[in-house]
Motif scaffolding. Sequence first.
Motif, PDB file in Angstrom:
ATOM      1  N   GLY A   1       2.478  -7.496  -2.572  1.00 21.20           N
ATOM      2  CA  GLY A   1       3.136  -8.073  -3.740  1.00 21.20           C
ATOM      3  C   GLY A   1       3.121  -7.146  -4.939  1.00 21.20           C
ATOM      4  N   ILE A   2       1.973  -6.515  -5.206  1.00 20.16           N
ATOM      5  CA  ILE A   2       1.865  -5.627  -6.373  1.00 20.16           C
ATOM      6  C   ILE A   2       2.728  -4.381  -6.184  1.00 20.16           C
ATOM      7  N   ALA A   3       2.714  -3.813  -4.974  1.00 20.35           N
ATOM      8  CA  ALA A   3       3.543  -2.622  -4.713  1.00 20.35           C
ATOM      9  C   ALA A   3       5.020  -2.954  -4.902  1.00 20.35           C
TER      10      ALA A   3
ATOM     11  N   LEU B   1      -2.017   2.143 -11.827  1.00 16.70           N
ATOM     12  CA  LEU B   1      -2.988   3.236 -11.747  1.00 16.70           C
ATOM     13  C   LEU B   1      -2.279   4.592 -11.692  1.00 16.70           C
ATOM     14  N   SER B   2      -1.244   4.717 -12.507  1.00 19.59           N
ATOM     15  CA  SER B   2      -0.430   5.950 -12.612  1.00 19.59           C
ATOM     16  C   SER B   2       0.354   6.260 -11.347  1.00 19.59           C
ATOM     17  N   LEU B   3       0.418   5.325 -10.408  1.00 20.99           N
ATOM     18  CA  LEU B   3       1.173   5.533  -9.178  1.00 20.99           C
ATOM     19  C   LEU B   3       2.384   4.597  -9.165  1.00 20.99           C
ATOM     20  N   PRO B   4       3.518   5.084  -8.659  1.00 21.10           N
ATOM     21  CA  PRO B   4       4.700   4.210  -8.609  1.00 21.10           C
ATOM     22  C   PRO B   4       4.549   3.152  -7.522  1.00 21.10           C
TER      23      PRO B   4
END
Length: 325
Positions: A76-78, A89-92
């Motif tokens: 869900g978050i991705a 966390l600075s990641l797409p």
Amino acid sequence: MDSTRKEWLLNALLAGALFAVPLWAWMASEPFIITLATRIAILAIAGVGLNIALGLGGMVSFGHALYLGVGGYVAGIAAHHAFSGTTVLSLPGTNQMLPIWAMAMALSGLIAGIVGALSLRTSGIFFIMITLAFAQMGFFFTLSWPAYGGEDGLPIFVRNQFPGLNTARPWELFVIAYGVLLAVLGIFAMLRAARFGAALMAIRQNPDRAAAIGISPFGVKLVAFILSGMITGLAGAMMADLTRFVSPAMMAWTMSGELIVIIILGGVGRLFGPVAGAAILVGFEVFFGGLTEHWKLWLGLVLLVVVLFARGGLIGLIAGRAQNG
């Protein structure tokens, strides 16, 4: 026919029926039936994960919903960040199932390692309560996590993608779930036949004797618990994609109970026990749930009969008890 042949025949029938019914539904344009079959396949994947801990290792985890929820929230978050174009966390974010599954299994395995390292120092009711406590911590954490919906949950607006298939189509999503189910069943079968599985079952039967011949009960059980958590986390990511929604309910203690019920109904430690158990649970949910909101009363009666008179579950009742565990 001996019990081993009966069980393999029954396993083949279950595998064939789980594929044939949605195939018929696809040809008959019945997407609801395909979605039900997909739900059965995903619940069975979660059941296979728990079956490694409970069926092979005798670890009665009452907190496996934690890993189901972790996998669901990873998906869900991705998807949420991929849809909004923001970072975590600075990641797409990503809407690709394969990296999401890898992340869900890695994080679930890490958390299972922490939970197992603490809970496996105990046994019996204390082990059950510690696993339940960790799951409840996860439940209340997500409940008070407003960034990702809190108690309202987190919707997945566009279903995540799988290379070469259109996951928006129910049949193609079922094919993915069915393929993953066969893969995890293969892992379970290999694990049970390997020396590791033999060591795990020996520990379940008598940990002192296993330790006396040089087997480390703690180490073997911890590895099995981590594998169990990883597979359950994978199922959580897939369940989130099926429903296109994730919420704290995925980590609730009732969900942990449902996973245990699936194993008991199908047959503890049996290869296709989770498949049979998931089919029974979803069948009760759909057919009796349409008649009365108290459908779990009937499920409870069936569970009572299984525990009292058919401890090998549905598969054990038909095939015999020789291959139990």
